[in-house]
Design a protein around this motif. Structure first.
Motif, PDB file in Angstrom:
ATOM      1  N   CYS A  96       0.818  -1.218   0.000  1.00  0.00           N
ATOM      2  CA  CYS A  96       0.000   0.000   0.000  1.00  0.00           C
ATOM      3  C   CYS A  96       0.850   1.266   0.000  1.00  0.00           C
ATOM      4  O   CYS A  96       0.342   2.348  -0.297  1.00  0.00           O
ATOM      5  N   CYS A  97       2.124   1.163   0.336  1.00  0.00           N
ATOM      6  CA  CYS A  97       3.021   2.325   0.263  1.00  0.00           C
ATOM      7  C   CYS A  97       4.302   1.980  -0.504  1.00  0.00           C
ATOM      8  O   CYS A  97       5.373   2.506  -0.189  1.00  0.00           O
ATOM      9  N   ARG A  98       4.200   1.074  -1.440  1.00  0.00           N
ATOM     10  CA  ARG A  98       5.335   0.651  -2.262  1.00  0.00           C
ATOM     11  C   ARG A  98       6.436  -0.004  -1.431  1.00  0.00           C
ATOM     12  O   ARG A  98       7.590  -0.061  -1.849  1.00  0.00           O
ATOM     13  N   ARG A 100       7.544   1.191   1.349  1.00  0.00           N
ATOM     14  CA  ARG A 100       8.362   2.213   2.014  1.00  0.00           C
ATOM     15  C   ARG A 100       7.987   2.415   3.471  1.00  0.00           C
ATOM     16  O   ARG A 100       8.745   2.994   4.245  1.00  0.00           O
ATOM     17  N   HIS A 105       3.354   1.845   9.053  1.00  0.00           N
ATOM     18  CA  HIS A 105       3.009   3.030   8.258  1.00  0.00           C
ATOM     19  C   HIS A 105       2.131   2.684   7.066  1.00  0.00           C
ATOM     20  O   HIS A 105       2.500   2.934   5.930  1.00  0.00           O
ATOM     21  N   PHE A 107      -0.765   3.469   4.602  1.00  0.00           N
ATOM     22  CA  PHE A 107      -1.573   4.611   4.138  1.00  0.00           C
ATOM     23  C   PHE A 107      -2.443   4.126   2.995  1.00  0.00           C
ATOM     24  O   PHE A 107      -1.999   3.328   2.167  1.00  0.00           O
ATOM     25  N   ASP A 108      -3.671   4.627   2.928  1.00  0.00           N
ATOM     26  CA  ASP A 108      -4.531   4.333   1.786  1.00  0.00           C
ATOM     27  C   ASP A 108      -5.429   5.542   1.564  1.00  0.00           C
ATOM     28  O   ASP A 108      -6.453   5.714   2.231  1.00  0.00           O
TER      29      ASP A 108
END
Lengths: 328, 245
Positions: A96-98, A100, A105, A107-108
């Motif tokens: 969902c955050c590549r 990273r 952590h 994020f969506d």
């Protein structure tokens, strides 16, 4: 005024499944951690599932969510794609955050899920900003902000509650009180362990609810959200809960006894709800096994998706350090 | 707000505003502009006198602007507001009362480049903010001694416009960096290192710096003056480079 949760058969099964989904997902994460496919910190939500599942029932897709580094449950209950969460855990580009952000952590943007935040209390000022933006732009959304009782020690908690009340922002503050901030027992950290009272010192109304009872949490959250929407006023919900496992993956747990953990496990949210359903003949054995089978198939598919995912090329490392434009 | 107070907001600036665009894989931009007062000279002691712009310039994802002139103070804000990323504008407290005119048709200024504020052949004085005016004064004084100083106004500390000061140093072959931040781990250290990396063989003399003394900035005027870069120190440092005693 108190609204009862409409407990039809389908809804009961839905609540049970939502909690089992989180528990089994994390059990798989532990395996993958031991196999060193998941690295770093891994803060498990084991024991606290009823809180995020119950609260999320009260929210709409337009509402916003901010959570902590122990946010697997919130992300899953919010409907963030489990495959992308598992891929994020494994540091893959299809996460969902590549890859990273990792476990702490998530994020969506599409689901208005504004993290995962590895700083204790760090999500509170963000929640204030999100709610202020919604209010100023006339969007009738509620911001649900999850944090642990350890965050109440931080200045950001007090600054945020004060401004939320002063500006009458539509924020549901959810204090997940699991009794320990890492290894610090709550009564060793707080001069006053009555958190609802603390919120009231900023004139933020609130209540304490049994966070091990998913129906009680859902009911309280529904009432709270209704009140927030109708009065445009923040609300504080303390959910009394317990973390069954270590703070993260390495923790000798010298701060509490095995007996204490066992006693809490017996009143765990899944154990308790499932037993209640069974003893009242509200669930058949084949329905339970069907839930477990579906959940485990979804998890297996998520692991396969993550395993097959590529790594982000190192050549992309500096991408998004600065943004070319504000995403539409 | 002064930069000194920004330390209370550092969690939100560094852990959130600067981090979330990258850590979320580009899902969010944070178009945030923060104006901060910076620097010493007003006799308000340590907790109101720090120059932490070099500290902030350490952070990838931030744009750090340091306007020194009236037109930069007026128009850098416009450029900052158009940037989809967090920008901090550091306004030196000693410059707030400055008055000046800019062309009536002026609409914007560049926010990416340093500027040569005074051309010269013998030594480059590289600086920003309030120290720009001390450097310009020093250059005037040096010219009466036959030393022709070039004065570079950095204007932006991140991204740092390396090209402009490297070209200047290639012309003058000598350089003094003037920075109101503390010397250790400072933006002056970064500039010096970039010159060492890229232009060492262009130099005819060692790199020199005039920085704040490494103490909290004191209240008493004579101590504060002793702490901060002063015109006289710039003059003697530059003179020593051009005409070694």
């Amino acid at each position: 005024m108190t609204k009862k949760v409409h407990l039809d058969h389908a809804h009961l099964l839905h609540l049970l499944k939502a909690m089992i989904r989180i528990r089994h997902f994390e059990a798989k994460c532990v395996e993958l951690y031991q196999a060193q496919k998941i690295l770093g910190f891994l803060h498990l939500y084991d024991g606290e599932e009823a809180v995020s599942v119950g609260v999320m029932e009260a929210l709409t897709p337009e509402d916003a969510i901010l959570a902590t580094y122990r946010e697997h449950g919130q992300a899953l209950a919010r409907g963030v794609d489990m495959r992308c969460l598992m891929a994020e855990m494994m540091g893959k580009l299809n996460g969902c955050c590549r890859g990273r952000g990792g476990s702490m952590h998530f994020f969506d943007r599409a689901r208005r899920f504004y993290g995962g935040n590895a700083i204790v209390g760090g999500g509170l000022p963000l929640a204030l900003g999100v709610a202020l933006a919604d209010k100023m732009q006339g969007r009738p959304a509620v911001t649900a902000c999850f944090f642990g009782e350890g965050a109440v020690d931080e200045g950001e908690f007090h600054e945020t509650l004060n401004l939320a009340k002063l500006w009458r922002l539509p924020i549901l503050f959810i204090c997940e009180n699991n009794l320990y901030s890492m290894g610090m027992a709550v009564e060793r950290a707080e001069a006053d362990v009555d958190f609802v009272h603390k919120a009231s010192s900023y004139k933020v109304a609130g209540e304490k609810v049994d966070g091990m009872d998913v129906v009680a949490v859902e009911s309280a959250a529904r009432n709270a959200v209704d009140r927030i929407r109708s009065e445009s006023d923040p609300y504080f919900l303390e959910c009394a809960t317990y973390r069954f496992r270590a703070h993260s993956m390495f923790d000798a747990q010298l701060y509490r006894s095995k007996e204490e953990v066992e006693a809490w496990r017996k009143k765990g949210p899944i154990e308790r709800f499932q037993t209640w359903l069974e003893s009242n003949k509200l669930i058949k054995p084949d329905e339970l096994s069907a839930i477990e089978k579906e959940v485990d198939a979804e998890i297996a598919a998520a692991v396969a998706f993550a395993e097959a995912g590529p790594l982000e090329p190192v050549s992309e490392l500096e991408r998004f350090v600065t943004m070319e434009e504000v995403p539409a | 707000m002064t930069v000194n107070f920004s330390l209370l907001a550092l969690d939100q600036i560094l852990n959130n505003a600067v981090t979330i665009p990258h850590m979320s894989g580009g899902q969010f931009a944070i178009p945030l502009v923060i104006r901060m007062a910076t620097g010493g000279g007003r006799h308000v002691a340590a907790q109101h006198s720090r120059s932490l712009e070099g500290w902030y310039a350490h952070i990838p994802g931030l744009r750090v602007l340091t306007p020194a002139t009236v037109e930069d103070a007026r128009f850098m804000l416009k450029g900052a507001l158009a940037d989809p990323n967090p920008v901090i504008i550091f306004e030196h407290v000693m410059l707030y009362n400055m008055e000046g005119d800019f062309p009536s048709d002026m609409k914007e200024v560049d926010i990416a480049c340093a500027k040569v504020r005074r051309a010269g052949r013998d030594v480059s004085l590289i600086t920003y903010g309030d120290s720009l005016f001390k450097a310009l004064q020093a250059a005037d004084a040096l010219s009466s001694e036959g030393i022709d100083a070039e004065v570079i106004d950095l204007r932006t500390l991140r991204p740092l416009d390396t090209k402009t000061f490297l070209e200047s140093v290639a012309r003058t072959r000598r350089c003094v960096i003037i920075d109101e931040g503390w010397r250790s781990g400072s933006i002056s250290a970064e500039i010096g290192m970039r010159i060492a990396e890229e232009a060492l063989f262009e130099l005819d003399a060692p790199l020199r710096r005039v920085c704040a003394r490494e103490t909290p900035i004191p209240y008493a005027a004579h101590l504060e003056d002793a702490c901060l870069p002063q015109t006289e120190t710039i003059i003697t440092t530059a003179r020593e480079l051009v005409k070694p005693s």
